[in-house]
Design an enzyme around this catalytic site. Structure first.
Site, PDB file in Angstrom:
ATOM      1  N   LYS A 155      14.255 -10.715  49.654  1.00  0.00           N
ATOM      2  CA  LYS A 155      13.205 -10.758  48.637  1.00  0.00           C
ATOM      3  C   LYS A 155      13.434  -9.597  47.688  1.00  0.00           C
ATOM      4  O   LYS A 155      14.054  -8.601  48.068  1.00  0.00           O
ATOM      5  CB  LYS A 155      11.831 -10.602  49.292  1.00  0.00           C
ATOM      6  CG  LYS A 155      10.700 -11.145  48.472  1.00  0.00           C
ATOM      7  CD  LYS A 155      10.540 -12.640  48.660  1.00  0.00           C
ATOM      8  CE  LYS A 155       9.567 -13.242  47.703  1.00  0.00           C
ATOM      9  NZ  LYS A 155       9.289 -14.652  48.028  1.00  0.00           N
ATOM     10  N   ASP A 195       9.405 -16.108  42.118  1.00  0.00           N
ATOM     11  CA  ASP A 195       8.185 -15.879  42.891  1.00  0.00           C
ATOM     12  C   ASP A 195       7.126 -15.524  41.832  1.00  0.00           C
ATOM     13  O   ASP A 195       7.293 -15.913  40.663  1.00  0.00           O
ATOM     14  CB  ASP A 195       8.388 -14.748  43.924  1.00  0.00           C
ATOM     15  CG  ASP A 195       7.273 -14.679  44.967  1.00  0.00           C
ATOM     16  OD1 ASP A 195       7.319 -15.438  45.942  1.00  0.00           O
ATOM     17  OD2 ASP A 195       6.334 -13.882  44.804  1.00  0.00           O
TER      18      ASP A 195
END
Ligand code: NDP
Ligand code: 2IT
Length: 475
Positions: A155, A195
Site C-alpha cells: 500500500k 485508493d
C-alpha cells in the site's frame, strides 16, 4: 497515562492472560504466542493506532488456528507476518500554480511478497501517515490471499490533499511522486493502483511518468484507462464485488436478497457510487449517502446518474444533490447517517467510521446486514457488537476484495497482451466473490461461530500466506 504504555504494564503483570487496552477499548487475548507477538508490535509501533488495531483484530481471531498449529511458532511466522518487509518514505516536492514550492511525504509499504508481487493501492489524503499505510498494507496481504490470485500485500500514498487542486497541480504532484517511487516498483515486483483520492486520472499521470523514466511500457500500475492497457470493469469492480458478496451472504445465511431492502451507503466516491448502482440493479433502495461533510436522504432512492455527474464530473459536494433532486434532504454531520433506520448498511468511505455508538443505533433500528466496502470501517467494539447480536457482517478484506481481484485480472491481461471482455470480467468477479464467501463462511462454522466471518476471513487468508512463508524458509 499513554494507553500503549499501559498495555505493556498489564502485559508484564499477566503472563498467559492479559487485558489489553487498544485505542481505549478493553480486549482479551489468551494465546501466549499471539500475546508475545502483539507485545512486540506495541513496543515497536508505538502510537500507530490504526496499525495496532488491525494487527490486534487479526491476531485475536487467529488464536484458535495458532493453537492447532504449533509449528508456526517454531518458524517464527507471526513475528515475520506482522513486520513489513519494507517501508519506504520519501520527500515529494512540487510547484503549485502560484509558483510556490510545496513538499509532501510519500509512502510505500511492501508488506508481504509471500504469495506474489506486492500489490495494493495508493491513497492521497491529508490524514495519510505511516500507521494508516501499514494497517492498509497488512490488511491487503490477507485480502489478496483471499482473491485466489498470486498477489502479495502493499500500500502507499501521500498526505497530499487533492481537494481544490488544479489538474496541472495533480499532474506535477504525481510526476514528482513517481520520480522516487519508480525505483521500488515493477510489473513483477510491486504493482500499485488507486485508493482514496487516486483514480484513473492520477493513475494515468503516474503511468506516464514511470514510462518516461524507465522507457518501459509494462503493467506496472492497475486501474489504467482502457486506451493504454486498463481492464474493462475495474472502475465498478469494488462496488460490484461488495454487492455480490453481500447478496450471497443474505441468501446463504438468511434466505433473502437486496430486493426491496432499505440500504444506506457511506461515502460517494468510487466504491460508494458503484455500490449504489449495483444495489439499485439488484432491487434495493438506497435512501442515504454521504461525503466527509454531510449526508443526503431520499426515501424514493438516490439516483446514480445524478450523483455520478455531480461527484465525478462536476466535483461538487454531496449537498448540491438537493438542488437537483428536490425530494432529497441534506444533513451536515456525516456520522449521524447511521441513525437512519435501514435493513442494510454499507460502509464505503474510510476507516473507523462506524463506532460502538453507531453500531448500537443501527441494531436498535433493525439493521439486518453490514457490508464493509471501505477498509476497516468498523471499530473493533462495533464489529464485536454486530457479531454478538447475530447481525450478518461482511468483513472488508473479504467483501471489498473485488477491486484488487479485477486489478489481478488486469495484470494477467497486460502480461498476455490481450483484452478481457466485460462478460468475462463480471462473471469471473461474481463467481470468485461467491467462492470467497463460501470459504470464509465454512471456516467461521468450523471454528464455532457462523456469524464471525471476520474470523473466517482472517484464518482463510492467513493459512495461505503462512504456508507459503514456511515453504520459503526464513526470509
Ligand atoms: P474515493 O476517494 O473515490 O472516495 C472516498 C469517499 O469517502 C468520498 O466520498 C470521501 O468524501 C469519503 N471520505 C474519505 N475520507 C473520509 C473521512 N475521513 N471521513 C468521511 N468521509 C471520508 O475513494 P474510494 O471510493 O476508492 O475508497 C473508499 C474506501 O474503499 C477506502 O477505505 C478504500 O481504502 C476502500 N477500497 C477502495 C478500493 C478501490 O478499488 N478504490 C478497493 C477496496 C477498498 P470527501 O469527498 O468529502 O472526502
Ligand atoms: O484496498 C484495496 O483493495 C484497493 N484500494 C485496491 C487495490 C488494487 O491493487 O487494486
Amino acid at each position: 497515562m499513554d494507553i500503549f504504555l499501559l498495555s505493556l504494564i498489564l502485559l508484564e503483570k499477566k503472563k498467559n492472560y492479559a487485558i489489553l487496552l487498544v485505542n481505549n477499548e478493553v480486549i482479551n487475548m489468551k494465546n501466549s504466542y499471539c500475546l508475545k507477538v502483539y507485545e512486540e508490535v506495541v513496543k515497536r509501533n508505538s502510537g500507530e493506532k490504526e496499525f495496532l488495531q488491525a494487527v490486534y483484530e487479526v491476531l485475536e481471531s487467529l488464536e484458535c488456528y495458532i493453537e492447532e498449529h504449533p509449528e508456526l511458532e517454531k518458524h517464527g511466522v507471526l513475528e515475520r507476518f506482522v513486520e513489513p518487509e519494507r517501508l519506504i518514505t520519501f520527500r515529494v516536492p512540487w510547484v503549485d500554480d502560484e509558483g510556490n514550492v510545496r513538499v509532501n511525504r510519500g509512502y510505500r509499504v511492501q508488506f508481504s511478497s509471500s504469495i506474489g508481487p506486492y500489490k495494493g493501492g495508493l491513497r492521497f489524503h491529508l490524514s495519510v501517515n505511516s500507521s494508516i499505510i501499514k494497517f492498509l498494507g497488512f490488511e491487503q496481504t490477507l485480502k489478496n490471499a483471499l482473491t485466489g490470485l498470486p498477489m502479495g500485500g502493499g500500500k502507499g500514498g501521500s498526505d497530499f490533499d487533492p481537494k481544490g487542486k488544479s489538474d496541472n497541480e495533480i499532474m506535477r504532484f504525481c510526476q514528482s511522486y513517481m520520480n522516487e517511487l519508480y525505483r521500488y516498483i515493477g510489473e513483477n515486483t510491486d504493482v500499485p493502483a488507486g485508493d482514496i483520492g487516486v483514480g484513473k486520472k492520477e493513475i494515468g499521470y503516474l503511468f506516464g511518468q514511470y514510462k518516461k523514466i524507465t522507457n518501459k511500457f509494462v503493467g506496472v500500475l492497475t486501474g489504467k484507462d482502457l486506451s493504454f492497457g486498463g481492464i474493462i470493469g475495474r472502475t465498478e469492480a469494488t462496488g460490484n464485488g461488495l454487492c455480490y458478496f453481500v447478496n450471497k451472504m443474505l441468501k446463504e445465511m438468511a434466505n433473502t436478497s437486496f430486493l426491496g431492502k432499505r440500504v444506506i451507503i457511506s461515502g460517494s466516491g468510487n466504491v460508494a457510487l458503484y455500490t449504489l448502482k449495483k444495489v439499485t440493479e439488484l432491487g434495493g433502495v438506497v435512501i442515504a449517502m454521504s461525503d466527509s461533510n454531510g449526508y443526503i436522504v431520499d426515501e424514493k432512492g438516490i439516483d446514480f446518474e445524478t450523483l455520478k455527474e455531480l461527484k465525478e464530473v462536476r466535483k461538487e459536494r454531496i449537498s448540491k444533490y438537493t438542488e437537483i433532486i428536490p425530494t432529497s434532504k441534506y444533513f451536515d454531520t456525516s456520522s449521524k447517517m447511521w441513525t437512519i433506520p435501514c435493513d442494510i448498511a454499507l460502509a464505503c468511505a474510510t476507516q473507523n467510521e462506524i463506532d460502538l455508538e453507531s453500531a448500537k443505533v443501527l441494531v436498535k433500528n433493525g439493521v439486518k446486514a453490514i457490508g464493509e466496502g471501505a477498509n476497516m470501517p468498523c471499530t473493533m467494539d462495533a464489529t464485536n457488537y454486530f457479531i454478538e447480536n447475530k447481525i450478518l457482517y461482511a468483513p472488508a478484506k473479504a467483501a471489498n476484495a473485488g477491486g484488487v481481484m479485477v486489478s489481478g485480472f488486469e495484470m494477467s491481461q497486460n502480461s498476455m497482451r490481450i483484452s478481457w471482455t466485460i462478460d468475462e470480467v463480471d462473471s469471473k468477479l461474481k463467481q470468485q466473490m461467491e467462492t470467497i464467501f463460501e470459504s470464509v463462511y465454512e471456516c467461521a462454522k468450523k471454528y464455532g461461530n457462523e456469524y464471525n466471518l471476520l474470523l473466517g476471513a482472517n484464518i482463510t487468508g492467513f493459512e495461505k500466506v503462512s504456508k507459503a512463508m514456511i515453504f520459503q524458509g526464513v526470509c
